[in-house]
Write a protein that holds these residues in place. Sequence first.
Motif, PDB file in Angstrom:
ATOM      1  N   SER A 194       0.846  -1.185   0.000  1.00 41.77           N
ATOM      2  CA  SER A 194       0.000   0.000   0.000  1.00 41.77           C
ATOM      3  C   SER A 194       0.884   1.238   0.000  1.00 41.77           C
ATOM      4  CB  SER A 194      -0.911   0.001   1.230  1.00 41.77           C
ATOM      5  OG  SER A 194      -1.717   1.162   1.246  1.00 41.77           O
ATOM      6  N   LEU A 195       0.735   2.068  -1.016  1.00 40.49           N
ATOM      7  CA  LEU A 195       1.550   3.271  -1.155  1.00 40.49           C
ATOM      8  C   LEU A 195       0.734   4.499  -0.777  1.00 40.49           C
ATOM      9  CD1 LEU A 195       4.264   4.438  -2.121  1.00 40.49           C
ATOM     10  CD2 LEU A 195       3.277   4.626  -4.412  1.00 40.49           C
ATOM     11  N   ASP A 196       1.180   5.205   0.239  1.00 42.20           N
ATOM     12  CA  ASP A 196       0.482   6.402   0.708  1.00 42.20           C
ATOM     13  C   ASP A 196       0.898   7.595  -0.153  1.00 42.20           C
ATOM     14  OD1 ASP A 196      -0.902   8.306   2.078  1.00 42.20           O
ATOM     15  OD2 ASP A 196       0.273   8.175   3.925  1.00 42.20           O
ATOM     16  N   ILE A 197      -0.042   8.140  -0.917  1.00 41.36           N
ATOM     17  CA  ILE A 197       0.279   9.246  -1.813  1.00 41.36           C
ATOM     18  C   ILE A 197      -0.297  10.572  -1.321  1.00 41.36           C
ATOM     19  CG2 ILE A 197       0.451   7.737  -3.824  1.00 41.36           C
ATOM     20  CD1 ILE A 197      -2.354   8.659  -4.623  1.00 41.36           C
ATOM     21  N   ILE A 198      -0.852  10.562  -0.103  1.00 39.21           N
ATOM     22  CA  ILE A 198      -1.454  11.770   0.461  1.00 39.21           C
ATOM     23  C   ILE A 198      -0.452  12.475   1.368  1.00 39.21           C
ATOM     24  CG2 ILE A 198      -3.264  12.701   1.938  1.00 39.21           C
ATOM     25  CD1 ILE A 198      -4.340  11.778  -0.693  1.00 39.21           C
TER      26      ILE A 198
END
Length: 245
Positions: A60-64
């Motif tokens: 899961s890549l957090d882009i926020i």
Amino acid sequence: MSKIHVILQGKGGVGKSLIASLLTQYLIHKHSDPKKPLTLIDTDPINKTFSRYDHLPVKSLDIIENDEINQRKFDEIIELIVQSQGDTVIDNGASSFIALSTYIKEMGIPEILQSLGHELIIHTVITGGQALNDTLVGFAQMAHHLKGNTKFIVWLNSYWGEVKSDGKTFEQMAVYKANKESITALIQIPEHKHETFGHDLSTMLNQNLTFDEAINDPDKTIMTRQRLKIMQDDIFKRLDAAVIL
């Protein structure tokens, strides 16, 4: 050459994560080389459905950042791809559709990946019912902005109704004719009766199970497992026809 599969569509709730999971299960089934493991990435900032599968090693890549999508976060995807040995599947959410699409175009991602020995394939979904026009517009926007070095696989999802407009099938629509040279495959998601096959599939998805997990689950009835096996075989045969995979 490894393939980078990105699932993109600007409309939410049309089956993007379903496609990501089905595609991943198929790739595992066809190319189970331990020396070339799949790289699986979930960039959806809101509904991280793809990363909920315990049986699939999804990152899961957090882009926020500061309550906004930070495009620089997408740089991490490129680094993960460079480090990978096998194919990559990326499930992107509707809320980050514009951000990732713009990033792919402005950064010249198809050309960068090609120079690194990879091939970019965009998967999108067209659905029937009320979301038909929105999904057609989403596809048209991508096809226009990424025309050239990008290949598209279009999934047709008839769960909410036939994929038709004014009596025309997708292949008869102007948006298909204008972009058919970029479309390498059309995949029809199988239609099944909601009270039998559809019910079993929905239950499996709600439990975040893969086909193999559900089919081998002794707590499920014999006929439930049989229907799931029939659906798995049906979907895999359709994917076999998309030889680009």
